[in-house]
Scaffold this active site. Sequence first.
Site, PDB file in Angstrom:
ATOM      1  N   GLY A   9      41.017  43.355  47.027  1.00 50.49           N
ATOM      2  CA  GLY A   9      39.895  42.437  46.906  1.00 50.49           C
ATOM      3  C   GLY A   9      40.336  41.213  46.134  1.00 50.49           C
ATOM      4  O   GLY A   9      41.507  40.834  46.168  1.00 50.49           O
ATOM      5  N   CYS A  10      39.416  40.606  45.428  1.00 55.53           N
ATOM      6  CA  CYS A  10      39.736  39.400  44.656  1.00 55.53           C
ATOM      7  C   CYS A  10      40.880  39.695  43.697  1.00 55.53           C
ATOM      8  O   CYS A  10      40.816  40.630  42.897  1.00 55.53           O
ATOM      9  CB  CYS A  10      38.509  38.926  43.881  1.00 55.53           C
ATOM     10  SG  CYS A  10      38.848  37.554  42.775  1.00 55.53           S
ATOM     11  N   TYR A  11      41.918  38.902  43.770  1.00 56.07           N
ATOM     12  CA  TYR A  11      43.120  39.200  42.984  1.00 56.07           C
ATOM     13  C   TYR A  11      42.963  38.930  41.502  1.00 56.07           C
ATOM     14  O   TYR A  11      43.764  39.394  40.704  1.00 56.07           O
ATOM     15  CB  TYR A  11      44.350  38.528  43.543  1.00 56.07           C
ATOM     16  CG  TYR A  11      44.308  37.046  43.857  1.00 56.07           C
ATOM     17  CD1 TYR A  11      43.516  36.134  43.168  1.00 56.07           C
ATOM     18  CD2 TYR A  11      45.118  36.555  44.874  1.00 56.07           C
ATOM     19  CE1 TYR A  11      43.526  34.780  43.476  1.00 56.07           C
ATOM     20  CE2 TYR A  11      45.142  35.204  45.188  1.00 56.07           C
ATOM     21  CZ  TYR A  11      44.336  34.327  44.482  1.00 56.07           C
ATOM     22  OH  TYR A  11      44.350  32.983  44.788  1.00 56.07           O
ATOM     23  N   TRP A  12      41.948  38.202  41.074  1.00 57.98           N
ATOM     24  CA  TRP A  12      41.777  37.921  39.646  1.00 57.98           C
ATOM     25  C   TRP A  12      41.622  39.213  38.850  1.00 57.98           C
ATOM     26  O   TRP A  12      42.289  39.444  37.857  1.00 57.98           O
ATOM     27  CB  TRP A  12      40.570  37.039  39.391  1.00 57.98           C
ATOM     28  CG  TRP A  12      40.650  35.664  39.966  1.00 57.98           C
ATOM     29  CD1 TRP A  12      41.774  34.973  40.341  1.00 57.98           C
ATOM     30  CD2 TRP A  12      39.550  34.802  40.225  1.00 57.98           C
ATOM     31  NE1 TRP A  12      41.430  33.734  40.813  1.00 57.98           N
ATOM     32  CE2 TRP A  12      40.072  33.594  40.757  1.00 57.98           C
ATOM     33  CE3 TRP A  12      38.170  34.920  40.064  1.00 57.98           C
ATOM     34  CZ2 TRP A  12      39.260  32.519  41.119  1.00 57.98           C
ATOM     35  CZ3 TRP A  12      37.359  33.853  40.427  1.00 57.98           C
ATOM     36  CH2 TRP A  12      37.915  32.670  40.946  1.00 57.98           C
ATOM     37  N   ASP A  88      32.904  40.436  47.465  1.00 59.82           N
ATOM     38  CA  ASP A  88      33.815  39.619  48.266  1.00 59.82           C
ATOM     39  C   ASP A  88      33.967  40.213  49.664  1.00 59.82           C
ATOM     40  O   ASP A  88      34.323  41.384  49.808  1.00 59.82           O
ATOM     41  CB  ASP A  88      35.187  39.539  47.586  1.00 59.82           C
ATOM     42  CG  ASP A  88      35.092  38.898  46.215  1.00 59.82           C
ATOM     43  OD1 ASP A  88      34.470  37.823  46.126  1.00 59.82           O
ATOM     44  OD2 ASP A  88      35.627  39.461  45.246  1.00 59.82           O
TER      45      ASP A  88
END
Length: 171
Positions: A9-12, A88
């Site tokens: 998912g969102c890499y942050w 996301d």
Amino acid sequence: MKEIYLAGGCYWGVEKYVSLIKGVKETEVGFANGRTENPTYDEVKHQDTGHAETVKVLYDENELPLAALLRLFYRIIDPTAVDRQGEDVGHQYRTGVYYTDEADREVIEKTLAELAEQVGGAVTVECQGLEHFWRAEEYHQKYLDKNPGGYCHVPLQAMRWVKDVEPKEFA
């Protein structure tokens, strides 16, 4: 040092969580296994590039066996979701484990089989060799360190928990 590439998912949030695991020495966010060269975040988000938001992980296998790293990673993803994690949605948010060492494939497949057994069905986590990885723009690197209140689908309690984990307990 060994390397593995994790898409969750969102890499942050994935980057922040993984960076807290004992034995992880370095992380970098970027885009993996798509069809375009050196894509930007906007291109990946708004065009059909085929890339997955991915975290490059360099780790010490003596401190952190690959199986332990993967089992810890699986705790923060929905392994049955297709092209989404948290809020996301899109193909860039798919889940995957991308390897550069063919010997890692067996470990990945074994842990994915265990994961499928735990969830009682098929998992959608890709297991593939890394075709290529393009580093994301600088403002995405260590994003949650720079923006502590930034969006993240990884629960804060998971990040607090993983800092104190002894990885070999998950080997």
